[in-house]
Write a protein that holds these residues in place. Sequence first.
Motif, mmCIF file in Angstrom:
data_model
loop_
_atom_site.group_PDB
_atom_site.id
_atom_site.type_symbol
_atom_site.label_atom_id
_atom_site.label_comp_id
_atom_site.label_asym_id
_atom_site.label_seq_id
_atom_site.Cartn_x
_atom_site.Cartn_y
_atom_site.Cartn_z
ATOM 1 N N UNK A 110 0.821 -1.216 0.000
ATOM 2 C CA UNK A 110 0.000 0.000 0.000
ATOM 3 C C UNK A 110 0.856 1.268 0.000
ATOM 4 N N UNK A 111 2.127 1.161 0.382
ATOM 5 C CA UNK A 111 3.006 2.332 0.385
ATOM 6 C C UNK A 111 3.524 2.682 -1.008
ATOM 7 N N UNK A 112 3.371 1.778 -1.959
ATOM 8 C CA UNK A 112 3.858 2.034 -3.317
ATOM 9 C C UNK A 112 2.980 3.067 -4.017
ATOM 10 N N UNK A 115 -0.606 2.389 -5.735
ATOM 11 C CA UNK A 115 -1.131 1.111 -5.231
ATOM 12 C C UNK A 115 -1.857 1.402 -3.928
ATOM 13 N N UNK A 116 -3.162 1.326 -3.967
ATOM 14 C CA UNK A 116 -3.949 1.479 -2.753
ATOM 15 C C UNK A 116 -4.233 0.123 -2.158
ATOM 16 N N UNK A 117 -5.079 0.093 -1.174
ATOM 17 C CA UNK A 117 -5.370 -1.176 -0.497
ATOM 18 C C UNK A 117 -6.048 -2.183 -1.416
ATOM 19 N N UNK A 118 -6.846 -1.714 -2.378
ATOM 20 C CA UNK A 118 -7.529 -2.639 -3.293
ATOM 21 C C UNK A 118 -6.516 -3.330 -4.205
ATOM 22 N N UNK A 119 -5.617 -2.553 -4.809
ATOM 23 C CA UNK A 119 -4.608 -3.147 -5.694
ATOM 24 C C UNK A 119 -3.630 -3.997 -4.887
ATOM 25 N N UNK A 120 -3.277 -3.540 -3.697
ATOM 26 C CA UNK A 120 -2.390 -4.338 -2.835
ATOM 27 C C UNK A 120 -3.022 -5.692 -2.541
ATOM 28 N N UNK A 121 -4.326 -5.713 -2.260
ATOM 29 C CA UNK A 121 -5.010 -6.977 -2.004
ATOM 30 C C UNK A 121 -5.025 -7.848 -3.248
ATOM 31 N N UNK A 122 -5.161 -7.243 -4.418
ATOM 32 C CA UNK A 122 -5.122 -8.012 -5.664
ATOM 33 C C UNK A 122 -3.759 -8.667 -5.869
#
Length: 160
Positions: A110-112, A115-122
Motif C-alpha cells: 500500500x506504500x507504493x 497502489x492502494x489497499x484494493x490493488x495491494x489486495x489483488x
Amino acid sequence: MKEVPPDLAAATVDQPSASPSVAPEVVVDVVGKVASPGIRSLPDGSRVVDALRASGGALPGADLSALNLARRLGDGEQIHVGVPAPAVDGQAERPGALVNLNSASLAQLDTLPGVGSVTAQRILDWRTRHGRFTKVDQLHEIEGIGPARFTTLRDLVTVR
C-alpha cells in the motif's frame, strides 16, 4: 484339401516394470517461533499453513499476521514464523528499499505509488492463486496495473 496354418505361440511384449513415480515436492526451511524449525519436504501445491503444521505449529504468542497462511509455497523458500525476515545482504530495510513482491504485506504494498489497499489486495490474491512471483513483469497480470502504473512500479519492486 484346405491348408491349415501351424499353431504359433502368441507374441508377448514384456513391459518394463514401472519405476515408482516420485510425487513432485517443494522443500522449504521453516524458521522462527515454531515447535520444530527446520527443512520440510512437502507435496507440490502445499501452502504456508501446511509448512507450519509440518513444523509442529507456531509457539504460543507467535505473531502470524505477517504470514499469508493460504499462499502456495515455492521450492527453496524460507518461511519466517513470528520473526521478521532478514534484509537481503544484511542491509536493514530502509526508506526507498525495493519492495519484495513475494513477501510484502498489504501495508507494505500500500506504500507504493498508485497502489492502494484494493490493488495491494489483488497482488496478495495473485500470490495466493499462483504462488511466488518469478519476475516483476507478472504485475501486468494484476487488474488495475496498466502500462503507466507498471512503469512507475517496476523500479520500486523486486522478486526474491
